[in-house]
Every structure is written in structure tokens, then in C-alpha cells.
Scaffold this motif. Structure first.
Motif, mmCIF file in Angstrom:
data_model
loop_
_atom_site.group_PDB
_atom_site.id
_atom_site.type_symbol
_atom_site.label_atom_id
_atom_site.label_comp_id
_atom_site.label_asym_id
_atom_site.label_seq_id
_atom_site.Cartn_x
_atom_site.Cartn_y
_atom_site.Cartn_z
ATOM 1 N N ASN A 77 9.019 4.360 -56.004
ATOM 2 C CA ASN A 77 8.214 4.270 -55.039
ATOM 3 C C ASN A 77 9.009 4.769 -53.710
ATOM 4 O O ASN A 77 8.415 5.194 -52.547
ATOM 5 N N GLU A 78 10.370 4.280 -53.476
ATOM 6 C CA GLU A 78 11.025 4.626 -52.382
ATOM 7 C C GLU A 78 11.188 6.174 -52.134
ATOM 8 O O GLU A 78 10.925 6.469 -50.939
ATOM 9 N N ILE A 79 11.229 6.911 -53.196
ATOM 10 C CA ILE A 79 11.264 8.373 -53.003
ATOM 11 C C ILE A 79 9.855 8.954 -52.286
ATOM 12 O O ILE A 79 9.991 9.819 -51.625
ATOM 13 N N GLU A 80 8.679 8.424 -52.999
ATOM 14 C CA GLU A 80 7.439 8.745 -52.519
ATOM 15 C C GLU A 80 7.296 8.305 -51.049
ATOM 16 O O GLU A 80 6.519 9.120 -50.354
ATOM 17 N N THR A 81 7.899 7.134 -50.703
ATOM 18 C CA THR A 81 7.621 6.911 -49.327
ATOM 19 C C THR A 81 8.320 7.445 -48.323
ATOM 20 O O THR A 81 7.755 7.957 -47.172
ATOM 21 N N ALA A 83 9.270 10.446 -48.765
ATOM 22 C CA ALA A 83 8.510 11.810 -48.720
ATOM 23 C C ALA A 83 7.374 11.828 -47.821
ATOM 24 O O ALA A 83 7.039 12.854 -46.903
ATOM 25 N N GLU A 84 6.579 10.637 -47.810
ATOM 26 C CA GLU A 84 5.483 10.739 -46.885
ATOM 27 C C GLU A 84 5.891 10.411 -45.410
ATOM 28 O O GLU A 84 5.381 11.258 -44.536
ATOM 29 N N ARG A 85 6.818 9.856 -45.260
ATOM 30 C CA ARG A 85 7.407 9.688 -43.773
ATOM 31 C C ARG A 85 7.868 10.781 -43.175
ATOM 32 O O ARG A 85 7.754 11.294 -42.055
ATOM 33 N N ALA A 86 8.471 11.635 -44.257
ATOM 34 C CA ALA A 86 9.205 13.073 -44.005
ATOM 35 C C ALA A 86 8.156 14.064 -43.287
ATOM 36 O O ALA A 86 8.332 14.929 -42.563
ATOM 37 N N LYS A 87 6.639 13.530 -43.763
ATOM 38 C CA LYS A 87 5.649 14.524 -43.607
ATOM 39 C C LYS A 87 4.954 14.243 -42.088
ATOM 40 O O LYS A 87 4.250 14.935 -41.504
ATOM 41 N N GLY A 88 5.588 13.033 -41.661
ATOM 42 C CA GLY A 88 5.271 12.722 -40.161
ATOM 43 C C GLY A 88 4.160 11.604 -40.288
ATOM 44 O O GLY A 88 3.250 11.204 -39.145
ATOM 45 N N PHE A 89 3.576 11.133 -41.506
ATOM 46 C CA PHE A 89 2.529 10.197 -41.419
ATOM 47 C C PHE A 89 3.175 8.917 -40.890
ATOM 48 O O PHE A 89 4.290 8.194 -41.076
ATOM 49 N N ASP A 90 2.063 8.295 -40.215
ATOM 50 C CA ASP A 90 2.508 6.823 -39.493
ATOM 51 C C ASP A 90 2.759 5.700 -40.556
ATOM 52 O O ASP A 90 2.221 5.916 -41.837
ATOM 53 N N GLY A 91 3.122 4.654 -40.075
ATOM 54 C CA GLY A 91 3.265 3.670 -40.985
ATOM 55 C C GLY A 91 2.286 2.843 -41.878
ATOM 56 O O GLY A 91 2.220 2.690 -42.978
ATOM 57 N N VAL A 94 1.050 5.460 -44.532
ATOM 58 C CA VAL A 94 2.131 5.490 -45.577
ATOM 59 C C VAL A 94 1.690 4.328 -46.334
ATOM 60 O O VAL A 94 1.650 4.461 -47.750
ATOM 61 N N PHE A 95 1.315 3.211 -45.773
ATOM 62 C CA PHE A 95 1.275 2.038 -46.682
ATOM 63 C C PHE A 95 -0.136 2.164 -47.554
ATOM 64 O O PHE A 95 -0.083 1.892 -48.736
ATOM 65 N N LEU A 96 -0.989 2.965 -47.203
ATOM 66 C CA LEU A 96 -2.298 3.217 -47.548
ATOM 67 C C LEU A 96 -1.963 4.230 -48.883
ATOM 68 O O LEU A 96 -2.427 4.132 -50.125
ATOM 69 N N HIS A 97 -1.212 5.323 -48.448
ATOM 70 C CA HIS A 97 -0.806 6.185 -49.656
ATOM 71 C C HIS A 97 0.131 5.762 -50.576
ATOM 72 O O HIS A 97 0.030 6.041 -51.786
ATOM 73 N N THR A 98 0.791 4.480 -50.504
ATOM 74 C CA THR A 98 1.741 3.926 -51.233
ATOM 75 C C THR A 98 0.732 3.322 -52.369
ATOM 76 O O THR A 98 0.896 3.446 -53.662
#
Length: 222
Positions: A77-81, A83-91, A94-98
Motif C-alpha cells: 500500500n505504501e509503495i502505491e501511495t 507513487a501516487e504522490r510522486a505523480k502530483g496527486f493531492d491528498g 490519493v485517498f480515493l485511488h488507495t
């Protein structure tokens, strides 16, 4: 692949790594179906075709195996999260994508649901892990959502932490409904609707102008 033993890194052989992976997969499936007490070391060893002694070589106790299952799931989960933040997605995104990423593996969602409820008594081997996990989830989510919130718009008595605890509680409650009937609710879309209706008035621009549900559906169509 290496692990820490008595402070020193030890390297696992490909064969050992394959055996460890098979044990974790079996334990994940069995624990998710009936909880920690539903399967014994003997049951899991038989399922993966090895002796109890062979399995205990990889995991010295059932409690250690449970912790390894939980840590493996959380590490993924942490790896995927990240990666999402590195793409510039807001908090909030990222919660939705998780939620979306988690729901692609129903067995792991069921595992977390069963064990989170089962481990409430402080005698359960996963009690401390879940207690710390909830504290961490709330803290990390606050850190990433706080910059998006206009605190002056918050009603009296409501804080960013309040909002985050609502999000976590809503996600967990919908998780139970989803497990009973996956066609009945989308956790991701339900949270997006919550953003649009409840959270929108307290968000800063440009987030206040977002249509979270529309953005979600646009992503799905791409």
C-alpha cells in the motif's frame, strides 16, 4: 531479497523466498476467511505442502506469521501511495485511488476487515499493530489533506482531524457493505460524493471548484 535477523541482514535464496511467498498467500487466504484463530500452523503448512517444522523455519510462530501478512499488505500500500504522490496527486485524490487499488484485491480487503474487528481485545496478537496503524493513517492523512482545507470555513468544533476521521470511518464502514455485495456500492465513488457534498465548502481553491465525481468518472473512461 534480504531480511533483518539479530540486527544483521540475511539473504534468502530464491527457493526460500518462493516458500515464504506461498506461506503468506495461504495465511492471507485462510485468515481472511475466518480470522486468526480459524487456521493453525498445521493447516497452513499442509496447504502449502510442507512440514510444520519447515514452515516454522520461515515464521517462528503464528503471531509472527500474522504480523508478516499485515506488514506485507501495508508495504504494498505504501509503495502505491508514494507513487501516487510522486505523480502530483493531492491528498484527497490519493485517498480515493488507495481505495480503488485496495478493492482490486478483495481477499486482502476482507482480511483487514476481519482482523481489524477481531483484534479489538488487547489480548489479540494484532491489537497493537492495528492501534498503531489507525494512528498513523490519521496522522499521515491529516498532513496531506490539511493544506487543502480552509480552516476558517470549518464549523465550530470541527477540525482537519475531524474531517480525516470521518473519511477513515466512512471508508471502513463502506468496506463492510462492499464485502457483502460488491455491486451495491463503490467506496471510491461514495467518498468522491462525500467530497462534493460535505467537504467542498471547507476546501480552498482550486479544490472547492472540483467535481470529484466527474473527475473520477473521467479517469475511469481513459
Amino acid at each position: 531479497m534480504s531480511e533483518q535477523t539479530n540486527g544483521k541482514a540475511t539473504r534468502r535464496s530464491p527457493r526460500g523466498e518462493a516458500a515464504r511467498k506461498a506461506i503468506l498467500q495461504s495465511a492471507t487466504r485462510m485468515f481472511s476467511q475466518g480470522g486468526f484463530n480459524s487456521a493453525s500452523i498445521a493447516d497452513i503448512a499442509k496447504d502449502v505442502g510442507m512440514t510444520q517444522a519447515g514452515m516454522l523455519h520461515h515464521f517462528p510462530s503464528k503471531a509472527a506469521l500474522l504480523l508478516a501478512v499485515l506488514l506485507e499488505r501495508e508495504a504494498r500500500n505504501e509503495i502505491e501511495t508514494e507513487a501516487e504522490r510522486a505523480k502530483g496527486f493531492d491528498g484527497l485524490t490519493v485517498f480515493l485511488h488507495t481505495l480503488r487499488n485496495n478493492d482490486r484485491t478483495p481477499a486482502l480487503v476482507q482480511l483487514m476487515t476481519v482482523l481489524a474487528a477481531e483484534s479489538i481485545p488487547d489480548t489479540h496478537p494484532a491489537h497493537e499493530w492495528f492501534e498503531e496503524r489507525y494512528e498513523t493513517v490519521v496522522k499521515v492523512t491529516i498532513d496531506h489533506v490539511a493544506p487543502m482545507v480552509d480552516v476558517k470555513s470549518l464549523p465550530p468544533g470541527v477540525t482537519v482531524e475531524t474531517l480525516v476521521r470521518w473519511l477513515v470511518g466512512l471508508a471502513d464502514g463502506l468496506r463492510v457493505q462492499w464485502l457483502y455485495d460488491q455491486s451495491s456500492v463503490s467506496r471510491e465513488e461514495s467518498l468522491a460524493q462525500f467530497y462534493d457534498t460535505v467537504m467542498r465548502p471547507v476546501l480552498k481553491e482550486p479544490y472547492r471548484s472540483y467535481s470529484w465525481v466527474a473527475n473520477l468518472r473521467q479517469e475511469a473512461s481513459q
